[in-house]
Scaffold this motif. Structure first.
Motif, mmCIF file in Angstrom:
data_model
loop_
_atom_site.group_PDB
_atom_site.id
_atom_site.type_symbol
_atom_site.label_atom_id
_atom_site.label_comp_id
_atom_site.label_asym_id
_atom_site.label_seq_id
_atom_site.Cartn_x
_atom_site.Cartn_y
_atom_site.Cartn_z
ATOM 1 N N MET A 1 -37.269 30.932 39.180
ATOM 2 C CA MET A 1 -37.262 32.384 39.119
ATOM 3 C C MET A 1 -37.770 32.812 37.750
ATOM 4 O O MET A 1 -37.293 32.327 36.723
ATOM 5 N N ASP A 2 -38.743 33.734 37.761
ATOM 6 C CA ASP A 2 -39.249 34.319 36.518
ATOM 7 C C ASP A 2 -38.682 35.730 36.413
ATOM 8 O O ASP A 2 -39.111 36.636 37.131
ATOM 9 N N VAL A 3 -37.691 35.896 35.543
ATOM 10 C CA VAL A 3 -37.010 37.183 35.369
ATOM 11 C C VAL A 3 -37.851 38.098 34.467
ATOM 12 O O VAL A 3 -38.501 37.635 33.531
ATOM 13 N N GLU B 1 -41.732 26.861 45.234
ATOM 14 C CA GLU B 1 -41.705 28.321 45.273
ATOM 15 C C GLU B 1 -41.366 28.883 43.906
ATOM 16 O O GLU B 1 -40.666 28.252 43.103
ATOM 17 N N LEU B 2 -41.903 30.065 43.639
ATOM 18 C CA LEU B 2 -41.595 30.781 42.400
ATOM 19 C C LEU B 2 -41.401 32.251 42.759
ATOM 20 O O LEU B 2 -42.278 32.860 43.367
ATOM 21 N N LYS C 1 -47.133 30.619 47.276
ATOM 22 C CA LYS C 1 -46.169 30.019 46.345
ATOM 23 C C LYS C 1 -45.354 31.075 45.588
ATOM 24 O O LYS C 1 -44.174 30.879 45.319
ATOM 25 N N ILE C 2 -45.995 32.172 45.224
ATOM 26 C CA ILE C 2 -45.358 33.189 44.378
ATOM 27 C C ILE C 2 -45.042 34.446 45.182
ATOM 28 O O ILE C 2 -45.905 34.999 45.860
ATOM 29 N N PHE D 1 -46.898 35.126 33.408
ATOM 30 C CA PHE D 1 -46.115 33.913 33.166
ATOM 31 C C PHE D 1 -45.894 33.162 34.476
ATOM 32 O O PHE D 1 -45.994 31.932 34.530
ATOM 33 N N ALA D 2 -45.624 33.891 35.555
ATOM 34 C CA ALA D 2 -45.380 33.279 36.864
ATOM 35 C C ALA D 2 -46.604 32.513 37.352
ATOM 36 O O ALA D 2 -46.496 31.383 37.850
ATOM 37 N N ILE D 3 -47.767 33.112 37.203
ATOM 38 C CA ILE D 3 -49.004 32.470 37.650
ATOM 39 C C ILE D 3 -49.274 31.205 36.847
ATOM 40 O O ILE D 3 -49.609 30.151 37.407
#
Length: 245
Positions: free
Chosen positions: A64-66, A85-86, A111-112, A73-75
């Motif tokens: 998890m990208d808060v 998974e993200l 994925k995201i 950042f997630a990519i």
């Protein structure tokens, strides 16, 4: 605990900080990426890579990208770590809408995913994630202790928390140069490009009062995390925090 940055709001005293931060990021979303890279002189890319590299040895599959914002950042994390998974979470749909377009263009929609979440009251079950990341978002939390406690709750035992945050350099001449830059250049360029002068006064103000270094290390440990460490980057302009549940 009450932290000074929790009382700093983008648009004055009226209304909750969470609501004001959401409105601010919705407003500056279209110009956020360009301004972010400009104001950091592009160095923010190397900071992100260093943070993500810390997670490589543990091979996290559920991340998890808060405060994911526009998903930069997630990519990058998805490309570097190849998780199953993200999930990027944020309170600003405006920022995530920009992120959704970027994820689709990057071919990572399988994925995201993105979800509107308040970090102080996450909807996920206990022990859902192998790793949690926060890049330049913790100082915007309405309640830092609650936010950290929630991230601890949804992290699996042995999982890692990685935080990147802008900080105030503590050594001369970097501290003097940063003070001038944050008080003059950031608000000026921010107002010119985003048309929101308040946002780019708010952001440097929160950097100056946010817990840093050893103090922030203690705040993270208080939430229950073990083996908390930190590394100052680029003369202390940015700090990377790492913790394990």
């Amino acid at each position: 605990m009450d932290y000074p940055q929790q009382h700093i709001k983008p648009y004055g005293d009226e209304g909750k900080k969470t609501e004001q931060v959401e409105r601010m990021f919705d407003h500056i979303a279209p110009t956020y990426d360009r301004l972010n890279h400009l104001l950091s002189w592009g160095i923010d890319r190397s900071w992100r890579k260093k943070a993500i590299a810390r997670l490589r040895p543990s091979h996290p599959q559920h991340i998890m990208d808060v405060a994911t914002g526009t998903g930069d950042f997630a990519i990058l994390a998805c490309r570097m770590l190849q998780p199953a998974e993200l999930i990027g979470t944020d309170i600003s749909e405006g920022m995530m809408d920009v992120g959704r377009v970027k994820v689709k263009e990057a071919g990572l929609s399988d994925k995201i995913s993105f979800a509107r979440e308040d970090c102080t009251s996450l909807s996920f079950a206990d022990e859902s994630f192998d790793a949690i990341t926060v890049a330049f978002g913790v100082r915007n939390f309405d309640d830092l202790d609650k936010g950290l406690a929630e991230m601890y709750r949804v992290l699996k035992p042995g999982g890692h928390l990685v935080i990147l945050e802008l900080t105030t350099p503590d050594r001369f001449p970097m501290n003097m140069l940063f003070s001038i830059y944050s008080k003059v250049a950031i608000p000026l360029w921010g107002k010119m490009l985003s048309k929101d002068g308040s946002a780019y006064h708010y952001l440097p103000d929160t950097i100056r009062v946010f817990p840093q270094g050893e103090v922030m290390k203690g705040v993270i440990a208080k939430a229950g995390f073990g083996t908390v460490s930190f590394q100052r980057l680029t003369g202390g302009i940015c700090t990377l925090y790492m913790a394990t549940k």
